[in-house]
Design a protein around this motif. Structure first.
Motif, PDB file in Angstrom:
ATOM      1  N   LEU A 194     -81.442 -44.985  61.226  1.00 24.42           N
ATOM      2  CA  LEU A 194     -82.041 -44.419  60.839  1.00 24.42           C
ATOM      3  C   LEU A 194     -81.712 -43.327  60.346  1.00 24.42           C
ATOM      4  O   LEU A 194     -80.278 -43.208  59.857  1.00 24.42           O
ATOM      5  N   THR A 195     -82.294 -43.023  59.323  1.00 19.34           N
ATOM      6  CA  THR A 195     -81.675 -41.073  58.923  1.00 19.34           C
ATOM      7  C   THR A 195     -82.166 -40.301  59.305  1.00 19.34           C
ATOM      8  O   THR A 195     -81.793 -39.362  58.304  1.00 19.34           O
ATOM      9  N   ASP A 196     -82.759 -39.867  59.999  1.00 17.05           N
ATOM     10  CA  ASP A 196     -83.717 -38.849  60.951  1.00 17.05           C
ATOM     11  C   ASP A 196     -82.370 -37.997  60.987  1.00 17.05           C
ATOM     12  O   ASP A 196     -82.765 -37.658  62.757  1.00 17.05           O
TER      13      ASP A 196
ATOM     14  N   TRP B 290     -83.498 -28.314  56.023  1.00 14.41           N
ATOM     15  CA  TRP B 290     -83.557 -29.800  56.017  1.00 14.41           C
ATOM     16  C   TRP B 290     -84.585 -30.978  56.439  1.00 14.41           C
ATOM     17  O   TRP B 290     -85.638 -31.306  56.309  1.00 14.41           O
TER      18      TRP B 290
ATOM     19  N   ARG C 297     -75.397 -44.392  61.921  1.00 17.01           N
ATOM     20  CA  ARG C 297     -76.791 -44.897  60.943  1.00 17.01           C
ATOM     21  C   ARG C 297     -77.133 -46.366  61.041  1.00 17.01           C
ATOM     22  O   ARG C 297     -77.922 -47.130  61.568  1.00 17.01           O
TER      23      ARG C 297
ATOM     24  N   PRO D 206     -88.459 -32.569  66.285  1.00 14.34           N
ATOM     25  CA  PRO D 206     -87.280 -32.967  66.390  1.00 14.34           C
ATOM     26  C   PRO D 206     -86.441 -32.289  67.201  1.00 14.34           C
ATOM     27  O   PRO D 206     -87.226 -31.059  67.678  1.00 14.34           O
TER      28      PRO D 206
ATOM     29  N   THR E  66     -87.519 -32.907  54.935  1.00 21.41           N
ATOM     30  CA  THR E  66     -88.356 -33.983  55.507  1.00 21.41           C
ATOM     31  C   THR E  66     -89.377 -34.205  56.003  1.00 21.41           C
ATOM     32  O   THR E  66     -90.054 -35.984  55.945  1.00 21.41           O
TER      33      THR E  66
ATOM     34  N   PHE F 179     -90.447 -32.795  58.966  1.00 18.59           N
ATOM     35  CA  PHE F 179     -90.016 -33.413  60.308  1.00 18.59           C
ATOM     36  C   PHE F 179     -90.722 -31.943  60.797  1.00 18.59           C
ATOM     37  O   PHE F 179     -91.069 -31.866  62.326  1.00 18.59           O
TER      38      PHE F 179
ATOM     39  N   ARG G 256     -85.626 -42.289  69.117  1.00 19.47           N
ATOM     40  CA  ARG G 256     -85.876 -42.107  67.468  1.00 19.47           C
ATOM     41  C   ARG G 256     -86.731 -40.797  67.280  1.00 19.47           C
ATOM     42  O   ARG G 256     -87.492 -40.798  65.586  1.00 19.47           O
ATOM     43  N   ARG G 257     -86.576 -39.584  67.735  1.00 19.26           N
ATOM     44  CA  ARG G 257     -86.707 -38.317  67.538  1.00 19.26           C
ATOM     45  C   ARG G 257     -85.170 -37.967  66.337  1.00 19.26           C
ATOM     46  O   ARG G 257     -84.337 -37.982  66.470  1.00 19.26           O
ATOM     47  N   PRO G 258     -86.295 -37.763  65.356  1.00 20.82           N
ATOM     48  CA  PRO G 258     -85.546 -37.118  64.564  1.00 20.82           C
ATOM     49  C   PRO G 258     -84.124 -35.636  65.334  1.00 20.82           C
ATOM     50  O   PRO G 258     -85.032 -34.874  66.073  1.00 20.82           O
TER      51      PRO G 258
END
Ligand SMILES: [Mg+2]
Length: 168
Positions: A133-135, A158, A128, A3, A162, A164, A109-111
């Motif tokens: 994503l919601t990451d 968080w 969004r 992340p 999550t 992560f 695509r990394r949180p």
């Protein structure tokens, strides 16, 4: 996929309000301009602790861009960090701020957790739609006070909840 912890400078590490004890004043010369900043040397340690405990990577998301590695990082005890390039200015689609498309492109695509004093609902909406994503977690920092332990706690919680977090 580690992340990301995205860091702003002005309004986050350098609060705009009257500095509280713990902050020190510095002058930074960039080109012909001298900027005065107030930095809290403890911020570096706390951010590093957060990065280590969650297995995350600290990255600059600031208009200081690479200057942050020269003028900000050493003064709060951070190593040189990767920098998200913030130009050119893309046209705004949802009223999101100029940084947001660059952040989306960098994060892929990394949180990520993003500490900034100018992130709002429009930025959330942009991310969004564009990421699908919601990451991510946007942490709005009060520019008068800057980054506090509450913000760091939100990020830690968080990342842990999550799943992560890749920390111990
Ligand atoms: Mg700012």
């Amino acid at each position: 996929m580690k992340p990301l912890l995205l860091l702003d400078v002005d309004g986050v590490l350098n609060p705009m309000g009257r500095p509280t004890p713990g902050f020190r004043r510095y002058n930074c010369t960039i080109g012909a301009v001298v900027y005065t900043v107030h930095l809290n040397p403890r911020h570096g340690r706390r951010l590093l602790d957060l990065a280590i405990s969650t297995g995350s990577e600290l990255v600059w998301a600031t208009t200081w861009e690479h200057h942050a590695n020269e003028w900000i990082a050493p003064r709060i005890g951070l190593p040189p960090l990767p920098v998200i390039p913030l130009s050119p200015d893309p046209p705004s689609e949802f009223g999101e701020m100029f940084k947001t498309p660059h952040v989306a492109a960098f994060a892929g695509r990394r949180p990520f957790v993003w500490f900034d004093d100018q992130v709002w609902a429009e930025d959330e909406e942009y991310l969004r739609v564009h990421q699908g994503l919601t990451d991510f977690l946007l942490i709005h920092v009060d520019p008068a006070r800057g980054l506090t332990s509450r913000h760091l706690g939100m990020a830690h919680e968080w990342l842990t909840l999550t799943g992560f977090s890749q920390g111990p």
